[in-house]
Write a protein that holds these residues in place. Sequence first.
Motif, PDB file in Angstrom:
ATOM      1  N   ALA A 242       9.282  -3.572  -9.262  1.00  0.00           N
ATOM      2  CA  ALA A 242       8.385  -3.045 -10.298  1.00  0.00           C
ATOM      3  C   ALA A 242       7.064  -2.602  -9.683  1.00  0.00           C
ATOM      4  O   ALA A 242       6.530  -1.539 -10.025  1.00  0.00           O
ATOM      5  N   MET A 243       6.540  -3.417  -8.764  1.00  0.00           N
ATOM      6  CA  MET A 243       5.284  -3.068  -8.100  1.00  0.00           C
ATOM      7  C   MET A 243       5.462  -1.814  -7.249  1.00  0.00           C
ATOM      8  O   MET A 243       4.622  -0.913  -7.244  1.00  0.00           O
ATOM      9  N   GLU A 244       6.569  -1.757  -6.548  1.00  0.00           N
ATOM     10  CA  GLU A 244       6.840  -0.595  -5.694  1.00  0.00           C
ATOM     11  C   GLU A 244       6.970   0.672  -6.539  1.00  0.00           C
ATOM     12  O   GLU A 244       6.420   1.725  -6.194  1.00  0.00           O
ATOM     13  N   LYS A 245       7.675   0.577  -7.649  1.00  0.00           N
ATOM     14  CA  LYS A 245       7.857   1.730  -8.528  1.00  0.00           C
ATOM     15  C   LYS A 245       6.519   2.213  -9.075  1.00  0.00           C
ATOM     16  O   LYS A 245       6.256   3.426  -9.123  1.00  0.00           O
ATOM     17  N   GLN A 246       5.664   1.277  -9.473  1.00  0.00           N
ATOM     18  CA  GLN A 246       4.359   1.659 -10.009  1.00  0.00           C
ATOM     19  C   GLN A 246       3.506   2.351  -8.952  1.00  0.00           C
ATOM     20  O   GLN A 246       2.861   3.372  -9.221  1.00  0.00           O
ATOM     21  N   THR A 247       3.510   1.801  -7.738  1.00  0.00           N
ATOM     22  CA  THR A 247       2.709   2.394  -6.662  1.00  0.00           C
ATOM     23  C   THR A 247       3.184   3.800  -6.338  1.00  0.00           C
ATOM     24  O   THR A 247       2.375   4.715  -6.134  1.00  0.00           O
ATOM     25  N   ARG A 248       4.485   3.990  -6.305  1.00  0.00           N
ATOM     26  CA  ARG A 248       5.016   5.326  -6.007  1.00  0.00           C
ATOM     27  C   ARG A 248       4.661   6.315  -7.117  1.00  0.00           C
ATOM     28  O   ARG A 248       4.355   7.480  -6.853  1.00  0.00           O
TER      29      ARG A 248
ATOM     30  N   ARG B 127       0.816  -1.219   0.000  1.00  0.00           N
ATOM     31  CA  ARG B 127       0.000   0.000   0.000  1.00  0.00           C
ATOM     32  C   ARG B 127       0.852   1.272   0.000  1.00  0.00           C
ATOM     33  O   ARG B 127       0.506   2.260  -0.653  1.00  0.00           O
ATOM     34  N   THR B 128       1.963   1.277   0.736  1.00  0.00           N
ATOM     35  CA  THR B 128       2.802   2.485   0.794  1.00  0.00           C
ATOM     36  C   THR B 128       3.954   2.447  -0.195  1.00  0.00           C
ATOM     37  O   THR B 128       4.737   3.398  -0.272  1.00  0.00           O
ATOM     38  N   GLY B 129       4.064   1.359  -0.942  1.00  0.00           N
ATOM     39  CA  GLY B 129       5.146   1.210  -1.906  1.00  0.00           C
ATOM     40  C   GLY B 129       5.836  -0.121  -1.726  1.00  0.00           C
ATOM     41  O   GLY B 129       5.639  -1.054  -2.503  1.00  0.00           O
TER      42      GLY B 129
ATOM     43  N   ARG C  86       1.220   8.549   1.655  1.00  0.00           N
ATOM     44  CA  ARG C  86       2.380   7.813   1.151  1.00  0.00           C
ATOM     45  C   ARG C  86       1.874   6.771   0.169  1.00  0.00           C
ATOM     46  O   ARG C  86       0.812   6.171   0.389  1.00  0.00           O
ATOM     47  N   GLY C  87       2.628   6.517  -0.887  1.00  0.00           N
ATOM     48  CA  GLY C  87       2.221   5.478  -1.821  1.00  0.00           C
ATOM     49  C   GLY C  87       0.827   5.746  -2.352  1.00  0.00           C
ATOM     50  O   GLY C  87       0.556   6.812  -2.899  1.00  0.00           O
ATOM     51  N   LEU C  88      -0.083   4.786  -2.140  1.00  0.00           N
ATOM     52  CA  LEU C  88      -1.464   4.967  -2.588  1.00  0.00           C
ATOM     53  C   LEU C  88      -2.447   4.993  -1.417  1.00  0.00           C
ATOM     54  O   LEU C  88      -3.509   4.386  -1.462  1.00  0.00           O
ATOM     55  N   VAL C  89      -2.075   5.733  -0.389  1.00  0.00           N
ATOM     56  CA  VAL C  89      -3.030   6.099   0.661  1.00  0.00           C
ATOM     57  C   VAL C  89      -2.851   7.591   0.918  1.00  0.00           C
ATOM     58  O   VAL C  89      -1.758   8.060   1.236  1.00  0.00           O
TER      59      VAL C  89
END
Length: 423
Positions: A324-330, A250-252, A357-360
């Motif tokens: 890759a997932m972390e980069k997309q979320t950020r 959720r946060t990256g 942060r991230g997607l919250v």
Amino acid sequence: MTITQPDLSVFETLESEVRSYCRGWPAVFDRARGSRLYDEDGHTYLDFFAGAGSLNYGHNNPVLKRALLDYLERDGITHGLDMSTTAKRTFLQTFQDLVLRPRDLPYKVMFPGPTGTNAVECALKLARKVKGRESIVSFTNAFHGMSLGSLAVTGNAFKRAGAGVPLVHGTPMPFDHYLDGQVPDFLWFERLLQDQGSGLNHPAAVIVETVQGEGGVNVARNAWLRGLAELCARRDMLLIVDDIQMGCGRTGAFFSFEEAGIVPDIVTVSKSISGYGLPMSLCLFKPELDIWEPGEHNGTFRGNNPAFVTATAALETYWTDGSAMEKQTRARGEQVERALVSLAEEHRADVKEYRGRGLVWGLEFHDTSRAERVARRAFDLGLLVETSGPQSEVVKLLPALTITPDELDEGLTILARAVRETA
């Protein structure tokens, strides 16, 4: 969007008055896919709620759904308590290979009951058993669940009042930013620990959220989290990170505490760990804390095998290459932040703060009643957002991690319109 009044009679006459989300979203939902829900009349809603963070990979994610259907069609075990099953073995191996080992985390994995509050109760119980002490320290505006032990370390007065009995053995301390930087971090906490006359029993543990979701999207600084971890180690207290809503990317990063560079003693995980919205929770802890006797903490639904299947599929799909997932979320988070910056500039007199942060993300208004009006207008316009904070004063954005940039822009445009139309 024109919405005809749905038939809610059976819900209003038969279901308890405890209903909450449905009051703000008076529709009868029928199906969902990705980041969209559809009601029984065919109206479409963009989802910035994601099952309160339980649907990080969207509704009915096709890869996860296929894995679940294949498992059920071959008569895979659906109920197994804590028996050994192929589904559990595959999940444990995958979780170790894709999550724990790459982060050099030594945790043992425990499956308590399937909800977040079950995981918190487990963590509190274990900490008390290990340390032989009862007191737990939590933080202002924390939310850890609705069962009695979890409520005792929850800050919200309304939720605490529902317990009906005294909530004991919990002591609140100021969360990061609570005193607006006017007092050095942990000064009060340290003073109470040092003073034999303070009345604070030596705590067994401290429980914290790195980002307080229900508390109003309050984001702890990494330096504050590192200071807390150091304090716990120095004062012989276990550090519990509640990652139920902010974990699973959720946060990256997969765990929200990774960015701070800390390794908690105990971590609670739930919500999106199953990937599909199926009930599942984990209590992770360092091996030396595993002093349970067999069956000492159990539960009928502590092994949700269909959830193991979808959890494994989620890890293999999105966390084989976690970067890759972390980069997309950020990147998606930066997209949200840019929109909130523009919104705050447009409504300087109304918007108190935006943070996340991230997607919250949270959007707070000076008028504490404004957020609920914005959320209601957003629903009328086809967007689901909830409110958070002690007075529901924050509009909370919690879209799926798999949302597309276009869908994100669409939802943020609706949000901006809802803010304008509730001025």
